[in-house]
Enzyme design. Sequence first.
Site, PDB file in Angstrom:
ATOM      1  CG  HIS A  41      -1.597  -1.299   1.466  1.00 17.20           C
ATOM      2  ND1 HIS A  41      -1.133  -2.218   2.379  1.00 17.20           N
ATOM      3  CD2 HIS A  41      -2.683  -1.851   0.881  1.00 17.20           C
ATOM      4  CE1 HIS A  41      -1.911  -3.285   2.361  1.00 17.20           C
ATOM      5  NE2 HIS A  41      -2.848  -3.096   1.474  1.00 17.20           N
ATOM      6  N   GLY A  67      -8.067  12.054   6.248  1.00 17.71           N
ATOM      7  CA  GLY A  67      -8.700  10.958   5.534  1.00 17.71           C
ATOM      8  C   GLY A  67      -8.589  11.132   4.035  1.00 17.71           C
ATOM      9  NE  ARG A  92      -9.380  17.618   4.923  1.00 17.89           N
ATOM     10  CZ  ARG A  92     -10.254  16.914   5.646  1.00 17.89           C
ATOM     11  NH1 ARG A  92      -9.851  16.280   6.730  1.00 17.89           N
ATOM     12  NH2 ARG A  92     -11.512  16.855   5.286  1.00 17.89           N
ATOM     13  NE  ARG A 101      -4.806  -0.972  -2.762  1.00 17.59           N
ATOM     14  CZ  ARG A 101      -5.852  -1.792  -2.956  1.00 17.59           C
ATOM     15  NH1 ARG A 101      -7.075  -1.291  -2.979  1.00 17.59           N
ATOM     16  NH2 ARG A 101      -5.680  -3.086  -3.108  1.00 17.59           N
ATOM     17  NE  ARG A 130      -9.786  10.735  11.980  1.00 20.55           N
ATOM     18  CZ  ARG A 130     -10.345  11.182  10.847  1.00 20.55           C
ATOM     19  NH1 ARG A 130      -9.601  11.346   9.768  1.00 20.55           N
ATOM     20  NH2 ARG A 130     -11.628  11.481  10.806  1.00 20.55           N
ATOM     21  CB  ILE A 131      -5.570  16.726  10.431  1.00 20.96           C
ATOM     22  CG1 ILE A 131      -4.733  16.164   9.285  1.00 20.96           C
ATOM     23  CG2 ILE A 131      -4.675  17.264  11.522  1.00 20.96           C
ATOM     24  CD1 ILE A 131      -3.866  17.205   8.600  1.00 20.96           C
ATOM     25  N   GLY A 132      -8.918  15.322  10.702  1.00 20.78           N
ATOM     26  CA  GLY A 132     -10.097  14.928   9.958  1.00 20.78           C
ATOM     27  C   GLY A 132     -11.279  15.846  10.166  1.00 20.78           C
ATOM     28  CB  SER A 133     -14.272  16.500   8.467  1.00 16.84           C
ATOM     29  OG  SER A 133     -14.483  15.347   7.680  1.00 16.84           O
ATOM     30  CD  GLU A 142     -12.989   9.651  14.062  1.00 16.08           C
ATOM     31  OE1 GLU A 142     -13.232   8.491  14.434  1.00 16.08           O
ATOM     32  OE2 GLU A 142     -11.870  10.022  13.680  1.00 16.08           O
ATOM     33  CG  MET A 143     -16.772   7.076   9.733  1.00 16.72           C
ATOM     34  SD  MET A 143     -17.427   6.698   8.092  1.00 16.72           S
ATOM     35  CE  MET A 143     -17.714   4.918   8.264  1.00 16.72           C
ATOM     36  CD  GLU A 144     -11.792   7.861   9.250  1.00 26.71           C
ATOM     37  OE1 GLU A 144     -12.429   7.496   8.249  1.00 26.71           O
ATOM     38  OE2 GLU A 144     -12.107   8.865   9.916  1.00 26.71           O
ATOM     39  CB  SER A 181     -17.343  18.699   8.107  1.00 28.28           C
ATOM     40  OG  SER A 181     -17.816  17.421   8.515  1.00 28.28           O
ATOM     41  CG  ASP A 182     -21.628  16.853   9.104  1.00 28.41           C
ATOM     42  OD1 ASP A 182     -22.393  16.074   9.698  1.00 28.41           O
ATOM     43  OD2 ASP A 182     -20.477  16.523   8.751  1.00 28.41           O
ATOM     44  NE  ARG A 227     -17.976  18.288   4.478  1.00 27.23           N
ATOM     45  CZ  ARG A 227     -18.889  17.386   4.781  1.00 27.23           C
ATOM     46  NH1 ARG A 227     -18.541  16.131   4.958  1.00 27.23           N
ATOM     47  NH2 ARG A 227     -20.153  17.727   4.919  1.00 27.23           N
TER      48      ARG A 227
END
Length: 233
Positions: A5, A21, A25, A44, A88-91, A180-182, A204-205, A218
């Site tokens: 990967h 994610g 970004r 990928r 991690r820098i996410g939304s 979130e998901m991670e 973000s929402d 985002r």
Amino acid sequence: MSTPHNQAQVGEIAQTVLMPGDPLRAKFLAETYLEDVHQFNAVRNMLGYTGTYKGKKVSIMGSGMGQPSIGIYSHELFSQYGVEAIIRIGSCGALIENVHLRDVIIAQGACTDSNFAHQFELPGTYSAISSYDLLEKAVAHAKEKNVNYHVGNIIASDIFYHFNQGTTQKWASMGCLGVEMESYALFATAARLGKKALTLLTVSDSLVTDEQTTPEEREKTFTAMMEIALEIA
């Protein structure tokens, strides 16, 4: 050395990796903030870059969506590339009323509906938490930058389109600030491998008010979170 990967060679990746994610970004952040940027991965389309920020070597790489995806990338970075810390820098979606659009959440811990930790064969429920020294530094920089921030638990869910419409309210009732998901997979992987991890999220929402930002916003406008992460990298 490369992995299935990641095409990077040993030495191309810094000891601290910022991990959004969205790989776009990562591209935006690298091109905006880093000097002497080198792209080390495109497998990928999970773009990864290394450069310098204020003289420090920093890497930025996308993680993809969900715990299986960040579980793969974080494990390889920690175990095969000598990475010591991932931020991690996410939304996220806000779950409670006083967490507003564009606020920053500094995740102290991550709850989950995932079975990610079953692989560790623990005799109970594992509480996935961030690394305190990174969290402490993030709070200090958020204060310095006068950012509207919150510290607390989040829920890292495996399900985006949930058929049980009351699920998020149940997590909110337990004090979770956002969804979130991670992060659970990231925190658990870091703990198992003796590494450091932190999650910074920009709202973000809102699942309370139904306000939301656009995909372009985002990708390119969550700069307060990005700058905090760069300062502590």
